[in-house]
Design a protein around this motif. Structure first.
Motif, PDB file in Angstrom:
ATOM      1  N   THR A  65      34.354  47.980  48.868  1.00 54.22           N
ATOM      2  CA  THR A  65      35.195  46.922  48.320  1.00 54.22           C
ATOM      3  C   THR A  65      34.374  45.644  48.316  1.00 54.22           C
ATOM      4  O   THR A  65      33.899  45.199  49.364  1.00 54.22           O
ATOM      5  N   PHE A  66      34.189  45.092  47.114  1.00 54.58           N
ATOM      6  CA  PHE A  66      33.278  43.950  47.000  1.00 54.58           C
ATOM      7  C   PHE A  66      33.650  43.110  45.793  1.00 54.58           C
ATOM      8  O   PHE A  66      34.077  43.633  44.767  1.00 54.58           O
ATOM      9  N   GLU A  67      33.474  41.811  45.919  1.00 52.87           N
ATOM     10  CA  GLU A  67      33.710  40.888  44.806  1.00 52.87           C
ATOM     11  C   GLU A  67      32.383  40.255  44.409  1.00 52.87           C
ATOM     12  O   GLU A  67      31.606  39.847  45.271  1.00 52.87           O
TER      13      GLU A  67
ATOM     14  N   MET B   1      32.814  32.117  44.004  1.00 57.09           N
ATOM     15  CA  MET B   1      33.899  32.771  43.262  1.00 57.09           C
ATOM     16  C   MET B   1      34.656  33.714  44.198  1.00 57.09           C
ATOM     17  O   MET B   1      34.109  34.257  45.124  1.00 57.09           O
ATOM     18  N   SER B   2      35.930  33.865  43.917  1.00 60.63           N
ATOM     19  CA  SER B   2      36.705  34.839  44.671  1.00 60.63           C
ATOM     20  C   SER B   2      37.689  35.506  43.714  1.00 60.63           C
ATOM     21  O   SER B   2      37.960  35.001  42.636  1.00 60.63           O
ATOM     22  N   LYS B   3      38.177  36.649  44.133  1.00 63.12           N
ATOM     23  CA  LYS B   3      39.117  37.409  43.312  1.00 63.12           C
ATOM     24  C   LYS B   3      40.423  37.556  44.084  1.00 63.12           C
ATOM     25  O   LYS B   3      40.421  37.967  45.238  1.00 63.12           O
ATOM     26  N   LEU B   5      44.018  39.444  44.176  1.00 63.93           N
ATOM     27  CA  LEU B   5      44.686  40.621  43.614  1.00 63.93           C
ATOM     28  C   LEU B   5      46.030  40.843  44.309  1.00 63.93           C
ATOM     29  O   LEU B   5      46.142  40.616  45.521  1.00 63.93           O
ATOM     30  N   CYS B  16      45.869  48.066  47.814  1.00 64.00           N
ATOM     31  CA  CYS B  16      45.632  47.337  46.564  1.00 64.00           C
ATOM     32  C   CYS B  16      45.285  48.352  45.479  1.00 64.00           C
ATOM     33  O   CYS B  16      44.454  49.241  45.715  1.00 64.00           O
ATOM     34  N   GLU B  17      45.909  48.222  44.344  1.00 68.85           N
ATOM     35  CA  GLU B  17      45.703  49.156  43.232  1.00 68.85           C
ATOM     36  C   GLU B  17      45.895  50.595  43.693  1.00 68.85           C
ATOM     37  O   GLU B  17      45.181  51.514  43.259  1.00 68.85           O
ATOM     38  N   LEU B  19      45.270  51.873  46.535  1.00 69.16           N
ATOM     39  CA  LEU B  19      44.256  52.365  47.477  1.00 69.16           C
ATOM     40  C   LEU B  19      44.306  51.567  48.778  1.00 69.16           C
ATOM     41  O   LEU B  19      44.393  50.333  48.735  1.00 69.16           O
ATOM     42  N   VAL B  21      42.866  49.562  51.737  1.00 69.58           N
ATOM     43  CA  VAL B  21      41.624  48.784  51.850  1.00 69.58           C
ATOM     44  C   VAL B  21      41.365  48.508  53.327  1.00 69.58           C
ATOM     45  O   VAL B  21      42.070  47.702  53.942  1.00 69.58           O
ATOM     46  N   LEU B  38      45.615  39.944  48.078  1.00 70.40           N
ATOM     47  CA  LEU B  38      44.336  40.290  48.693  1.00 70.40           C
ATOM     48  C   LEU B  38      43.281  39.378  48.068  1.00 70.40           C
ATOM     49  O   LEU B  38      43.119  39.360  46.852  1.00 70.40           O
ATOM     50  N   LEU B  40      39.455  38.574  47.722  1.00 73.84           N
ATOM     51  CA  LEU B  40      38.109  39.120  47.916  1.00 73.84           C
ATOM     52  C   LEU B  40      37.074  38.045  47.615  1.00 73.84           C
ATOM     53  O   LEU B  40      37.185  37.342  46.609  1.00 73.84           O
ATOM     54  N   GLU B  41      36.114  37.921  48.490  1.00 79.07           N
ATOM     55  CA  GLU B  41      34.980  37.029  48.241  1.00 79.07           C
ATOM     56  C   GLU B  41      33.745  37.713  48.794  1.00 79.07           C
ATOM     57  O   GLU B  41      33.588  37.805  50.003  1.00 79.07           O
ATOM     58  N   GLU B  42      32.949  38.248  47.892  1.00 78.81           N
ATOM     59  CA  GLU B  42      31.855  39.152  48.242  1.00 78.81           C
ATOM     60  C   GLU B  42      32.422  40.271  49.118  1.00 78.81           C
ATOM     61  O   GLU B  42      33.354  40.932  48.700  1.00 78.81           O
ATOM     62  N   ASP B  43      31.921  40.435  50.358  1.00 86.64           N
ATOM     63  CA  ASP B  43      32.488  41.535  51.146  1.00 86.64           C
ATOM     64  C   ASP B  43      33.558  41.054  52.128  1.00 86.64           C
ATOM     65  O   ASP B  43      33.987  41.814  53.003  1.00 86.64           O
ATOM     66  N   LYS B  45      37.361  40.134  53.011  1.00 82.24           N
ATOM     67  CA  LYS B  45      38.657  40.586  52.513  1.00 82.24           C
ATOM     68  C   LYS B  45      39.764  39.970  53.362  1.00 82.24           C
ATOM     69  O   LYS B  45      39.783  40.160  54.574  1.00 82.24           O
TER      70      LYS B  45
END
Lengths: 148, 115
Positions: A65-67, B1-3, B5, B16-17, B19, B21, B38, B40-43, B45
């Motif tokens: 899991t990675f962004e 950047m971050s994601k 979800l 998430c989705e 699955l 995590v 959730l 996410l920013e690189e690894d 969480k």
């Protein structure tokens, strides 16, 4: 001349001249597609900026899991783009040896493109490189390699 | 950047989705069922529960309980139940019941205005 940046097995072409992409497509028999500010192979277009372990990413089940950018995600999941398969594959499946030779101040590839994941003379996997594609001579001039 | 979800969490497991995590930092108890985000920013969480759903559920329960109390009082008051001849003769709880029903209305307004 068209700049080609391979980052952790991901291809990004940066055309300079108006005919760069068209000539490359004609020479290679493929169609590069635009992705943001560069061109790339169809299998690398529209990749998400995150992967969830166990979820599909570019046709493969992610292990992490990675962004990040697609090339960062490919690095984290140990993937590279396969020129032969036209798809993302685990880098461990690449067993070819890179054919490059040093010419004065740069390297020249013996093949049109260097497959990321292929082995250098010292046995290390070439995962990234900074290069120029010479469409007149249909060859690749490489500034530097990286093994990560 | 971050994601960011949409995700859910139950018993410390963030999904998430579809699955699970692992290795997510949960910024709440994370025990009961919750929906949230959730990040996410690189690894890195991180899971943040959206507590508006919890508050919404809590308000609903309080409203239901108060409605039961009001209905019960109204039934008793209208049944003519009283303890002794000297006691005030029902119905005597009208103002109290009206007050409870006002509180219920107020709670529903708050519930409808949750951000």
């Amino acid at each position: 001349m068209m700049k080609l940046l391979v980052r952790h097995g991901h291809f990004a072409f940066f055309p300079d001249g108006a005919s760069d992409v068209a000539r490359f497509n004609a020479l290679q028999g493929i169609t590069l597609e635009r992705e943001g500010d560069f061109y790339t192979f169809p299998a690398l277009v529209g990749l998400k900026d995150y992967s969830i372990a166990g979820g599909l990413y570019g046709g493969l089940a992610a292990t992490k899991t990675f962004e990040g950018n697609p090339w960062d995600i490919m690095r984290e999941n140990n993937w590279v783009y396969s020129l032969l398969a036209g798809a993302i594959v685990p880098k461990s499946t690449i067993i070819t040896k890179a054919s490059v030779k040093l010419v004065t101040f740069y390297f020249v590839s013996g093949t049109t493109l260097v497959q990321p994941g292929s082995l250098s003379d010292t046995g290390e996997q070439i995962l990234s490189y900074d290069s120029l594609f010479d469409d007149r001579a249909n060859r690749l001039l490489i500034r530097e390699f990286s093994y990560e | 950047m971050s994601k960011v979800l949409p995700a859910t969490c139950l018993a410390g497991v963030v999904t998430c989705e579809g699955l699970p995590v692992p290795g997510v930092t949960i910024l709440s108890e994370g025990l009961g069922q919750s929906s949230g985000l959730l990040i996410l920013e690189e690894d890195s969480k991180t899971y943040v529960a959206t507590n508006s759903t919890d508050i919404d559920g809590l308000l609903s329960q309080v409203t239901l309980a108060l409605t039961d109390v009001a209905n019960c009082l109204e039934n008793l008051d209208n049944s003519g139940f009283w303890i002794a001849e000297s006691s005030p003769k029902p119905p005597v709880l009208g103002p109290t019941i009206t007050s409870i029903r006002t509180e219920i209305s107020n709670l529903n307004i708050i519930k409808g205005a949750l951000k």
